[in-house]
Scaffold this motif. Structure first.
Motif, PDB file in Angstrom:
ATOM      1  N   TRP A 145       0.832  -1.211   0.000  1.00 34.32           N
ATOM      2  CA  TRP A 145       0.000   0.000   0.000  1.00 34.32           C
ATOM      3  C   TRP A 145       0.869   1.265   0.000  1.00 34.32           C
ATOM      4  O   TRP A 145       0.670   2.168  -0.803  1.00 34.32           O
ATOM      5  N   LEU A 198     -10.907   0.926  -2.974  1.00 34.72           N
ATOM      6  CA  LEU A 198      -9.682   0.179  -2.688  1.00 34.72           C
ATOM      7  C   LEU A 198      -9.198  -0.512  -3.962  1.00 34.72           C
ATOM      8  O   LEU A 198     -10.008  -0.874  -4.809  1.00 34.72           O
ATOM      9  N   LEU A 230      -6.064  -5.312  -2.555  1.00 36.49           N
ATOM     10  CA  LEU A 230      -6.306  -5.048  -1.135  1.00 36.49           C
ATOM     11  C   LEU A 230      -7.703  -5.535  -0.741  1.00 36.49           C
ATOM     12  O   LEU A 230      -7.907  -6.068   0.361  1.00 36.49           O
TER      13      LEU A 230
END
Lengths: 336, 548
Positions: free
Chosen positions: A313, B67, B71
């Motif tokens: 991320w 998202l 994820l």
């Protein structure tokens, strides 16, 4: 930007090591000099020669590790170790928990230890630190983990306690004995009955009280509490007490677990408990991102938890992110 | 919706059936009639047709949660349930109007089915913005169809019986009628469900099936003399009830589904029977001239198809094996002893010569030794073992009613087994979310001594391990993952387990060429290495020899 192999912190077999100051942070094997972020067992291990921790953590450290060679720092107080300037800053996780700041030639590294951003009446609140390299935990590093407001959860627990007391059964909550138990206690004064603590919890209550944290009165089972009072009691016990004979005296009781893991229904159902309360001493996903953002750090290293997710991320956000494979607990059921 | 969501969470939190009964009774007392009816229908297993395909729902949720793909997948893998994953990921909505359960279902959820995929996604996102946090999980589960809560159909019947002060049998019969529909029942159905009085048996609904308990260990001496028991073959087919009412035939499955259309040859056969009739039996594929029925996977082709072609009718001809006569000419025989029901069944079938209707054979049972021997021979007859039914027993209802417990037993053969290698793993769902609990197993395609021997997947299994073993295997899988394809992990082929199953049959759908029935884990074989696992040839050898 520094290349990874030149980071001021490196991973060695004994733990995270700072060559400039020749010390480790939360090492998992015995070393000469250990800086400890907080006194949970997976971070503060026995066997090191010299310990350094926040002054607020000293009593818990001694209570858990015995007679150790311990030096303490007030939050924000600097100490020069070799070429490094070390200071400790509140992490908001448990009493005495600290982020470790290491400044070398104007470059600042901060290791978070475990932390949370939610308010906690039993410890100093998390203080964001600007830095170049931030080493963060990731216990709850998935977007499914978003904590409800802690006041709401406390109300849920209080209502549940009242309902149980009205139905003539004790309210048994499994909590981590150090930190979560005291946070709950400090938030749950004036219930419908006495608060009874398992010995493991009571031992920490004493340390907290001695350290100046105000906790409501608690009882131990050997105080000779009468049965009627027990049926209105709130009982705090560590998860390890589940299924033990110690619990039998409280029957009939309803049981619950207070932990961030309770966010997922399957975790709750697997334990076959009556209730799961979502209350964690760790940062949830939004808080992790908020904390990371507040450091302004361009280089990030992720430790224990959902490491791969956090790294990917952060990488996709254009940051230099990597992992440190640490030996800190990450199993559901542990400190959550 | 909030009231039903609160019921769902109360049922979810409650351990023990007394608390669940209390929660449901409180709901039934407070809810409007149409919601009470729909709630009972849902809790007893009623479902609307799935309004939105899972990929559409997943994509809409991913957009709403903002998202990336990967994820969202990580989250789903962790939670193990799409409906819950979405509830956890979407921003907390502003609480809007609180629609009732039935109006939510009929007015907002079911109409999604009629929309294009794009409109479905937009409709879902609009829906998610309206509902409050507690309802979110429940609404999502109604959409995915994965709506399960720890309350049995019998539990619903019990609560309804107690709410309406009616006999559970009557409630159960009425509920069966509601469950046959994909349309949630409304207020009128609620009054019909709970109305006092007789139904006059004017309908063609099935009555509740009586179910057997598994018999473990030896029958003697605890079951008394063998002569007290009717012993029959236990067939591996599909339990069914043939109901004739006013000369019209209806074939019901045990799940309360009307399956008449799928078995036209059985309807044709039934036309010769008396016009008012109720028979309990087994639907099974059994060609007229064959000594034994074909394996279950042949029947499965019939079950899966709503429209049956001529070719399939010829290849997989269905037969109804009659177990029990429950009613005839308007007379309910269920309270009579099995022995007299059996006599009347035999008399009825004696008049009817049709290979599509067979009387379940009564196996001579003067002593237990003979029955033990018969059971051993079951597999060669294409059966799974024996059924034991007390000759003086009434036809009960379900499996849990205590006074009837012990009247019917299923006495299955011990499973066949092979030692197989764990090669794949998936995370589980529900209570097992997050843990690797669903496993794929492989056997060697040729003797291991050959250099080109390879492992070929042959079965998936997820039951048979206790919690401690599951944790141990979970940790093994984490440490020995060699590849990941989406949620599937390929595991280093090291761990051997003994896999039990009830039957083996040839299969064109499986890479191994073989299909096993009810595979389950018998034990972990720590004493064996992967190269000591069995081969496909050894599995094939377990199939019964083709008759003569």
């Amino acid at each position: 930007m520094r290349r990874s192999d030149q980071l001021p912190i490196e991973l060695r077999p004994a733990g995270l090591y700072c060559p400039a100051g020749d010390f480790y942070v939360d090492p998992w094997r015995p070393v000469e000099r250990a800086v400890i972020t907080h006194a949970h067992a997976d971070h503060a291990r026995s066997g090191h020669v010299h310990y350094l921790c926040a002054a607020a953590a000293a009593d818990v450290m001694r209570a858990r590790l015995g007679d150790i060679r311990l030096q303490t720092l007030d939050y924000g107080e600097p100490l020069v170790v070799g070429r490094a300037r070390v200071s400790l800053h509140p992490a908001g996780h448990v009493l005495g928990s600290a982020q470790v700041s290491i400044e070398i030639d104007g470059h600042r590294t901060v290791l978070s230890g475990d932390y949370k951003l939610q308010a906690d009446p039993t410890c100093a609140p998390f203080e964001p630190q600007r830095c170049d390299l931030f080493v963060t935990e990731s216990t709850f590093g998935l977007p499914i983990y978003r904590w409800p407001d802690s006041a709401t959860v406390i109300d849920q627990i209080r209502n549940w306690w009242h309902d149980n007391a009205a139905a003539g059964r004790a309210s048994l909550v499994f909590v981590y004995a150090f930190g979560k138990a005291q946070r709950l206690l400090a938030s749950l004064a004036d219930g419908p009955g006495p608060v009874v603590c398992h010995g493991a919890v009571e031992a920490l209550n004493r340390v907290y009280r001695a350290g100046g944290v105000t906790l409501p009165p608690t009882r131990a089972v050997d105080d000779g509490i009468d049965r009627a009072a027990l049926q209105r009691a709130l009982v705090l016990a560590p998860p390890s007490a589940a299924g033990s004979p110690w619990l039998k005296r409280f029957a009939p009781y309803a049981d619950a677990f207070a932990s961030g893991w309770m966010q997922v229904r399957g975790q709750r159902r697997r334990r076959a408990l009556d209730r799961g309360f979502v209350l964690s001493d760790h940062a949830d996903w939004p808080a992790l991102l908020q904390a990371i953002d507040a450091t302004g750090a361009e280089t990030l290293r992720v430790t224990h938890g959902h490491v791969a997710v956090m790294v990917r991320w952060l990488h996709e956000q254009g940051l230099d992110a990597g992992a440190f494979e640490t030996a800190y607990g990450e199993q559901p059921g542990g400190d959550g | 919706m909030k009231r039903f969501a609160a019921l769902f969470h109360a049922l979810d939190a409650a351990n023990g059936s007394r608390h669940k009964q209390q929660a449901l009774l409180a709901y039934l007392a407070a809810a409007p009639a149409e919601d009470a009816a729909t709630a009972c229908w849902l809790l007893a297993g009623g479902r609307p047709l799935r309004p939105v395909a899972a990929p559409v729902m997943r994509a809409a949720a991913q957009t709403a949660a903002d998202l990336p793909d990967w994820l969202f997948d990580e989250c789903y893998e962790r939670v193990g349930d799409l409906a819950e994953t979405i509830a956890l990921l979407l921003p907390a909505p502003a609480p809007g109007d609180d629609l009732g359960l039935r109006r939510m279902l009929v007015g907002h959820i079911m109409p999604l089915r009629e929309l294009s995929r794009d409109d479905q996604a937009a409709g879902l996102r609009a829906l998610w913005r309206q509902i409050d946090g507690d309802s979110m999980l429940v609404v999502n589960k109604l959409i995915t169809g994965a709506f399960r809560v720890g309350l049995s159909r019998q539990g619903v019947v019990r609560a309804l019986a107690s709410h309406s002060a009616l006999a559970p049998e009557r409630i159960s019969q009425r509920l069966t009628g509601l469950l046959a529909s994909r349309q949630p029942p409304g207020a009128d159905d609620w009054y019909g469900l709970t109305a006092a009085g007789d139904d006059g048996d004017t309908d063609a609904l099935p009555c509740p099936f009586f179910l057997a308990h598994p018999l473990t260990g030896e029958p003697a001496p605890r079951l008394g003399p063998a002569g007290d028991w009717l012993a029959e073959w236990k067939w591996d087919g599909m339990r069914g009830q043939l109901v004739r009412r006013g000369g019209v035939s209806h074939l019901w499955s045990r799940g309360g589904e009307l399956v008449s259309d799928r078995f036209p040859e059985l309807l044709a056969m039934a036309a010769m029977l008396p016009p008012e009739l109720r028979i309990d039996g087994e639907i099974i594929v059994w060609p007229a001239d064959a000594e034994r029925p074909l394996p279950f996977n042949v029947l499965q082709r019939r079950i899966n198809l709503k429209q049956v072609g001529r070719k399939l009718l010829a290849e997989a001809p269905a037969c109804f094996v009659a177990y029990d006569l429950l009613g005839i000419d308007g007379e309910d025989l269920r309270r009579q002893p099995l022995a007299s029901r059996r006599q009347r069944l035999e008399a009825l079938l004696a008049t009817c010569e049709d290979p599509r209707l067979r009387l379940s054979e009564a196996i001579a049972s003067d002593d237990w030794n003979a029955l033990v021997e018969a059971r051993e021979a079951a597999r060669s007859r294409g059966a799974e073992g024996l059924m034991l039914k007390r000759r003086d027993s009434a036809y009960g209802e379900g499996r849990s009613r205590s006074q009837a417990r012990g009247d019917w037993w299923k006495w299955k053969l011990s499973p066949m087994s092979v030692d197989a290698v764990l090669v794949h793993a998936l995370r589980g769902h529900g209570r097992r979310a997050g843990l690797f609990t669903d496993y794929g197993f492989a056997l060697w395609d040729r003797p291991v001594s050959r250099p080109d021997a390879a492992l070929v997947g042959f079965a998936k299994a997820y039951s048979g391990l206790d919690d401690a073993e599951i944790r141990r295997i979970d940790s093994f899988i984490r440490r020995n993952t060699v590849e990941r394809f989406g949620p599937v992990r390929t595991v280093r082929p090291e761990l051997v387990m003994e896999i039990g199953f009830d039957a083996v049959a040839p299969s064109r759908r499986h890479k191994s060429g073989l299909a096993v029935r009810f595979p389950r884990i018998l034990r972990i074989r720590d004493d064996k290495r992967a190269d000591q696992a069995n081969t496909l040839a050894e599995l094939r050898a377990l199939m019964p020899a083709e008759p003569g």
